[in-house]
Design a protein around this motif. Structure first.
Motif, PDB file in Angstrom:
ATOM      1  N   SER A 121       0.855  -1.188   0.000  1.00 53.68           N
ATOM      2  CA  SER A 121       0.000   0.000   0.000  1.00 53.68           C
ATOM      3  C   SER A 121       0.883   1.226   0.000  1.00 53.68           C
ATOM      4  CB  SER A 121      -0.939   0.011   1.205  1.00 53.68           C
ATOM      5  OG  SER A 121      -0.390   0.789   2.252  1.00 53.68           O
ATOM      6  N   ILE A 122       0.267   2.343  -0.314  1.00 52.48           N
ATOM      7  CA  ILE A 122       1.036   3.578  -0.424  1.00 52.48           C
ATOM      8  C   ILE A 122       1.544   4.076   0.921  1.00 52.48           C
ATOM      9  CG2 ILE A 122       0.050   4.373  -2.604  1.00 52.48           C
ATOM     10  CD1 ILE A 122      -1.966   6.009  -0.977  1.00 52.48           C
ATOM     11  N   ARG A 123       1.106   3.478   2.013  1.00 52.79           N
ATOM     12  CA  ARG A 123       1.600   3.865   3.332  1.00 52.79           C
ATOM     13  C   ARG A 123       2.907   3.187   3.686  1.00 52.79           C
ATOM     14  NH1 ARG A 123      -2.845   2.665   7.806  1.00 52.79           N
ATOM     15  NH2 ARG A 123      -0.904   2.757   8.972  1.00 52.79           N
ATOM     16  N   ASP A 124       3.301   2.207   2.926  1.00 51.18           N
ATOM     17  CA  ASP A 124       4.383   1.332   3.375  1.00 51.18           C
ATOM     18  C   ASP A 124       5.739   2.012   3.472  1.00 51.18           C
ATOM     19  OD1 ASP A 124       2.442  -0.576   3.254  1.00 51.18           O
ATOM     20  OD2 ASP A 124       3.207  -1.553   1.444  1.00 51.18           O
ATOM     21  N   ASP A 125       6.418   1.738   4.569  1.00 58.45           N
ATOM     22  CA  ASP A 125       7.859   1.917   4.643  1.00 58.45           C
ATOM     23  C   ASP A 125       8.491   0.592   4.241  1.00 58.45           C
ATOM     24  OD1 ASP A 125       8.030   4.559   5.693  1.00 58.45           O
ATOM     25  OD2 ASP A 125       7.392   3.774   7.631  1.00 58.45           O
ATOM     26  N   GLY A 126       9.708   0.654   3.875  1.00 58.67           N
ATOM     27  CA  GLY A 126      10.419  -0.564   3.521  1.00 58.67           C
ATOM     28  C   GLY A 126      10.341  -0.832   2.040  1.00 58.67           C
ATOM     29  N   PRO A 127       9.517  -1.730   1.599  1.00 56.34           N
ATOM     30  CA  PRO A 127       8.728  -2.698   2.348  1.00 56.34           C
ATOM     31  C   PRO A 127       9.526  -3.972   2.590  1.00 56.34           C
ATOM     32  CG  PRO A 127       8.240  -2.892   0.035  1.00 56.34           C
ATOM     33  CD  PRO A 127       9.281  -1.829   0.151  1.00 56.34           C
ATOM     34  N   LEU A 128       8.874  -4.902   3.280  1.00 56.42           N
ATOM     35  CA  LEU A 128       9.450  -6.239   3.419  1.00 56.42           C
ATOM     36  C   LEU A 128       9.525  -6.902   2.050  1.00 56.42           C
ATOM     37  CD1 LEU A 128       7.398  -7.304   6.543  1.00 56.42           C
ATOM     38  CD2 LEU A 128       9.866  -6.925   6.471  1.00 56.42           C
TER      39      LEU A 128
ATOM     40  N   PRO B  27      25.269  -1.990   2.037  1.00 51.47           N
ATOM     41  CA  PRO B  27      25.833  -3.321   1.802  1.00 51.47           C
ATOM     42  C   PRO B  27      25.151  -4.065   0.657  1.00 51.47           C
ATOM     43  CG  PRO B  27      24.431  -3.336   3.746  1.00 51.47           C
ATOM     44  CD  PRO B  27      24.531  -1.901   3.308  1.00 51.47           C
ATOM     45  N   ALA B  28      23.957  -3.652   0.293  1.00 49.73           N
ATOM     46  CA  ALA B  28      23.230  -4.340  -0.781  1.00 49.73           C
ATOM     47  C   ALA B  28      22.159  -3.406  -1.310  1.00 49.73           C
ATOM     48  CB  ALA B  28      22.597  -5.633  -0.249  1.00 49.73           C
ATOM     49  N   ASP B  29      21.591  -3.747  -2.442  1.00 51.22           N
ATOM     50  CA  ASP B  29      20.488  -2.947  -2.966  1.00 51.22           C
ATOM     51  C   ASP B  29      19.358  -2.903  -1.947  1.00 51.22           C
ATOM     52  OD1 ASP B  29      21.905  -2.695  -5.280  1.00 51.22           O
ATOM     53  OD2 ASP B  29      20.397  -3.644  -6.577  1.00 51.22           O
ATOM     54  N   GLY B  30      18.836  -1.716  -1.694  1.00 53.27           N
ATOM     55  CA  GLY B  30      17.673  -1.606  -0.814  1.00 53.27           C
ATOM     56  C   GLY B  30      17.975  -1.755   0.653  1.00 53.27           C
ATOM     57  N   VAL B  31      19.241  -1.820   1.008  1.00 54.14           N
ATOM     58  CA  VAL B  31      19.608  -2.018   2.414  1.00 54.14           C
ATOM     59  C   VAL B  31      20.527  -0.887   2.855  1.00 54.14           C
ATOM     60  CG1 VAL B  31      20.690  -3.561   4.085  1.00 54.14           C
ATOM     61  CG2 VAL B  31      19.440  -4.513   2.123  1.00 54.14           C
TER      62      VAL B  31
ATOM     63  N   GLU C 125      14.125   6.955  -0.136  1.00 59.21           N
ATOM     64  CA  GLU C 125      13.511   5.764   0.462  1.00 59.21           C
ATOM     65  C   GLU C 125      14.517   4.608   0.462  1.00 59.21           C
ATOM     66  OE1 GLU C 125      12.113   7.646  -1.900  1.00 59.21           O
ATOM     67  OE2 GLU C 125      10.216   8.341  -1.023  1.00 59.21           O
ATOM     68  N   PHE C 126      14.365   3.727   1.419  1.00 61.79           N
ATOM     69  CA  PHE C 126      15.208   2.534   1.502  1.00 61.79           C
ATOM     70  C   PHE C 126      15.178   1.752   0.193  1.00 61.79           C
ATOM     71  CE2 PHE C 126      14.564   3.605   5.846  1.00 61.79           C
ATOM     72  CZ  PHE C 126      15.626   3.071   6.565  1.00 61.79           C
ATOM     73  N   ARG C 127      13.985   1.634  -0.364  1.00 60.76           N
ATOM     74  CA  ARG C 127      13.850   0.785  -1.555  1.00 60.76           C
ATOM     75  C   ARG C 127      14.596   1.341  -2.762  1.00 60.76           C
ATOM     76  NH1 ARG C 127       9.917   3.778  -4.215  1.00 60.76           N
ATOM     77  NH2 ARG C 127       8.585   4.915  -2.748  1.00 60.76           N
ATOM     78  N   ARG C 128      15.014   2.602  -2.712  1.00 58.81           N
ATOM     79  CA  ARG C 128      15.716   3.194  -3.834  1.00 58.81           C
ATOM     80  C   ARG C 128      17.230   3.125  -3.672  1.00 58.81           C
ATOM     81  NH1 ARG C 128      11.993   6.627  -6.654  1.00 58.81           N
ATOM     82  NH2 ARG C 128      13.713   7.856  -7.462  1.00 58.81           N
ATOM     83  N   LEU C 129      17.683   2.623  -2.568  1.00 58.44           N
ATOM     84  CA  LEU C 129      19.127   2.531  -2.337  1.00 58.44           C
ATOM     85  C   LEU C 129      19.744   1.471  -3.243  1.00 58.44           C
ATOM     86  CD1 LEU C 129      19.197   2.652   1.572  1.00 58.44           C
ATOM     87  CD2 LEU C 129      19.731   4.520  -0.029  1.00 58.44           C
TER      88      LEU C 129
END
Lengths: 363, 363, 363, 363
Positions: A261-268, C30-34, C80-84
């Protein structure tokens, strides 16, 4: 003692108005993702389609607000608009009483007709002041039955894992076999995993409610840790995650869908970013549910409600109801969520924490 | 293990600013029901009044928004404006730090000062997503303690008796000794008695929720029956009422106040029509409470909250906290009700039915 | 008279503790997204990063719960983390007071320090009983100012277009120049377009509330029509859609983002199915907002709140606040949404219909 | 154009089943305050009683849950149980269709029967997402009509005077002639008078929301001042109170009832301490209401709803509906309050502040 599923009464195909009904008409889709004009939309109720050879076909794995497409096997299937391809044959006609070869059968599980007085009572709304003892007892009976004779699918918002007792109750219900699938989002999983790593949710102790120093980093560190580990399953295997809901599901091999969802941090890593792929995955689970328990989430509950029929057809053709329990604190949400016009939808107005503790104690 | 009441730390009367504080000034009321200008108003917290001889007198049976009158025994007593008579001597001065001989002691039950970070966390609001496991465990501990070492006063709205399991739980808690008094209204008693006579509430089965034929007459017939019998106590003695909350209270000789309201039908003979007489009767019970449990009623909870101090002074002069638990479904109500600024007020956001069932199971 | 933006006071870089602060440390992902261990997470407040040359760099287009990455231009950017990507350099250190070269400046828009008493009042919660006159007047002032000197971004749930007057008010506000962007979902657009095609929402007249025959088909027919037309823009161009919010936005060339969700039927062609792509598109708009007005949606409001900083940095380096208004019916939602710890977030507890009509009348 | 009251259709007394109905039976009360067994209870709807001479008498000034007593003039009157005296003759019989000489006429204001589909739509519940434009327009029409051709009675909780704009709007509506009576409690009057004396409510500025030093004394000082003055009317005459709702009512000579409750501080001298005397006074106003507007109070709204019929009989025998508008923030409250089964009850889910401002602007 001994819970018995209500018997399903098929329509009388040999009496009026169904005996003389025409076969349903199927028209071609004019373009990808576009239904022909006058398409018929499905509901949560059993619907029958009269085929060319005159027999009535009961729709399987139906869902709300979709269309009936002729499958490659010549049988009608219920599908989303977005899955239509140009040239697909889709049933048209908005009559629901057989006049166009489609029959909506809303009362299949109801006992024989009742007098007007009781019909009035039935419409009585549900509020926090409604008596829920019988709803709980009904739920307990159904859970015990469907534990081994059905599929119990849970839908859950993050509040379920914010509280220590409720989270522990959820884990025990998983271990006792009452959970056959979970539909949730990134938030539930993240807060549950934060609980496993730090014993907090959003930095606050899930039992003692103490705010930890730098606790607001806990959920971000949890996400980063899980992303580095390569996901929940690996983190469980590697022993990084040793408790909680996601751990119990993983250990027991119970399927779940984490919809983005658009609220997500991360995501997993396990979270599905495309919401329509997520819908498909959710419907895979919801479509075989015999009981749904939806806890403290509007988004996921409405989504699941839309894709869950009010009945299941067994391989032997037997038809049984799908029970749908919604637990929420607000009349607004519960009214919106439980409004399926189906006898099998129940709203329980309460805090999900107490609900989980009750359920765990009773089962 | 072993619940221990927090220790009360008296103020340091020998240090600044109290050592040099003047005696409190008392002025005469100019008319019946009218306090002198500049009157001091009380709070839920311990307050000390410096008397002419220099000693500090801790107010007993205090309550919010009342005045301090010099009693006939020369000691200060907390009283309502409406009870003042012309010439009564009432304390004046709005300083709360001893500067006018009055000292408000808000932190007597708090442990030693904490750092800013935790102070911030303490202010975190309570919502349906708050974790309540520890609040329940705290409540259980306090109930067990105060069952024999305190006075547990209940405040209840009618929803407590609308549900079969919750009503039965309440009766068991009464029988087990956890109820030393009840503050409620005509509605709770009437619906409970309807349950005893018809097994319904407002005509609907309290377990099976079935609407009975002419069920809307049940509560009126209940009222008429009880009025004819001459009241609850007689109806119990005569065997007309054989179950439920009012029956349990009557059988056990537990005091209750049924305060009248403008919503009342009937009313039952025991209901007090004058709201200020009702306040006096309620304060008789609330004023000796060591724990208050307030369930699903704004009107009675606010009224009780106003008249209940946050502490009790034992005959030997020992001071202990009064715990105040509020159970409600809405953040708005809970926030309003629990807003006493006191460490001893707790709100639990949930349905009162689940709350009662939980409590009964745990105790 | 004449609304004036509050002045921003920069930190004192030459005094303690900032004068002696070290430069911030950046470590490799250390890795993509981390992110690297000990990463620093951003907030909604202005944050300054001390660079190697000793100057302090104020973060631009910041947002909550992201990390600070060294951009290709050598300046810090919030991402955002996911863009790292593996090897990206990310700031580490959780101190917020300069001790690790990062300074969180929470009070830049506050007037000079106030006494404790007023600080206490400031924490007073917002409920339906809060007085909102001044909040409205403040909003009107800001809207008039930002209409030509800022960017007003709206976030809206479907309830805004369920009512005839509210929907018309929204259209007029668009035409009057008070809307520079809209963040919403498939539901708002679909119901609005249903209004344009059928004058209904979910089959019910948006003014007269009459249920139309087969009205439950209206939103599906709307979706099918729009899908066949190839989207909103084409349907407007072709004259199929002649009124409503989406029409007004399209005609005025105002950007919007329709983020997909698992609840969606259809969806409309303009809807973004990938929630993280949707986040990026939303942040493009939210990141340049000077005022956000968020109406009756938890999902989109929380999402937007997470990605909107409490301040904007103009090209000339000037810093101004970003105002964030949330309109909702429930204390629970409003409390959750407005909890940014920022002086510039305001919750107004009311029905969004009245809010829109008020706003339109005043502006 | 021009609002027209719906026409009332009397029952067909000459057709079945009424033509052959017996006269109603009246039995003697066995004791003071006790109705005879099998008493008939009244509703909010028009009810007709067949008298010995065969004519049907329409009940006037009816109310819910009371009994029909034969008056000294030989005509039936609707009265509370508590007002019965031993020997009073009270109608018995629970049939509502003439079988025992009593006929309940629920559809007198409805247009000719409608088809099932629309009947279904009618039952659709009201929530925050309901479209309210037409409800407002209906209210405006009725207010304009009843300003000079009816009696508009208001019921109000304290929130109406907590906000500067809403309070001013209320005053203007009084001055413009839209208020013929007010039913409220001690809190509304006290907070309104605090506004007049200090420009605060509970110590907080009603416009600027600033917490005043020692502001928590304001409402107590207000009460003390008013008690010393001898009441509201005197305080207005003496020029101590110069604005606000109570001032406007007093100046215009508009009647009001301030009913006491157990929450009251003070109280103000005008407050009625006995709740059943208060009921009588309230019914004097409510019983002649043609429109009721009930704002943000459960207690007073339910009380008033119970004592207000859904119709009025003019001196010339003409029958018109009584409109009942309820404004509240919560579906739970609105559902409970508006549940009169009457076409003339409308709930508007919104903040009472916006409601008042809207109403004032429109009228």
């Amino acid at each position: 003692m001994g819970f018995v599923l209500p018997e399903y009464r098929h329509p009388d195909f040999n009496g009026a108005p169904l005996a003389g009904a025409p076969a349903a008409v199927f028209c071609a889709c004019p373009a990808d993702g576009v239904a022909p004009a006058g398409f018929h939309a499905t509901s949560v109720f059993p619907e029958y389609v009269r085929m060319q050879d005159g027999h009535w076909e009961l729709l399987r794995r139906s869902r709300m607000d979709c269309v009936i497409r002729l499958g490659t096997d010549g049988r009608p299937e219920v599908t989303e608009f977005r899955r239509l391809r140009k040239g697909d044959m889709v049933a048209v006609g908005r009559g629901e009483n057989g006049e166009q070869g489609i029959y909506l059968h809303t009362g299949g599980f109801e006992p024989a007709r009742q007098c007007g007085g009781e019909a009035f009572a039935f419409r009585t709304g549900t509020s926090r002041e409604t008596s829920f003892s019988i709803a709980y007892d009904t739920l307990y009976d159904i859970m015990r039955h469907d534990r081994s004779h059905g599929r119990i699918i849970w839908v859950a918002g993050p509040a379920v894992v914010f509280d220590s007792d409720a989270r522990a109750a959820f884990c025990r219900l998983i271990d006792k076999g009452y959970v056959h699938g979970l539909l949730a989002g990134n938030a539930l999983a993240t807060h549950d995993l934060e609980g496993a790593l730090y014993n907090t949710a959003l930095g606050q102790g899930i039992y003692d409610k103490r705010q930890m120093p730098l606790g607001h980093y806990h959920h971000l560190d949890t996400l980063n840790t899980l992303r580095e580990a390569g996901g929940i399953e690996r983190a469980v295997q590697q022993g990084q995650i040793r408790g909680g809901v996601m751990h119990a599901l993983t250990r027991q091999g119970i399927p779940y869908v984490l919809a983005g969802s658009i609220r997500d941090d991360g995501p997993l890593p396990e979270v599905e970013p495309d919401v329509y792929s997520a819908q498909d995955a959710m419907r895979n689970l919801a479509g075989e549910a015999t009981t749904v328990v939806a806890l403290a989430t509007q988004l996921h509950t409405i989504a699941t409600g839309n894709m869950t029929p009010s009945y299941q057809v067994a391989q032997d053709g037997g038809v049984r109801p799908v029970y749908f329990f919604i637990v929420d604190m607000s009349e607004f949400a519960a009214g919106k969520l439980a409004d399926r016009g189906s006898l099998t939808a129940h709203a329980i107005l309460t805090n999900v924490q107490d609900f989980m503790v009750n359920l765990d104690r009773a089962l």
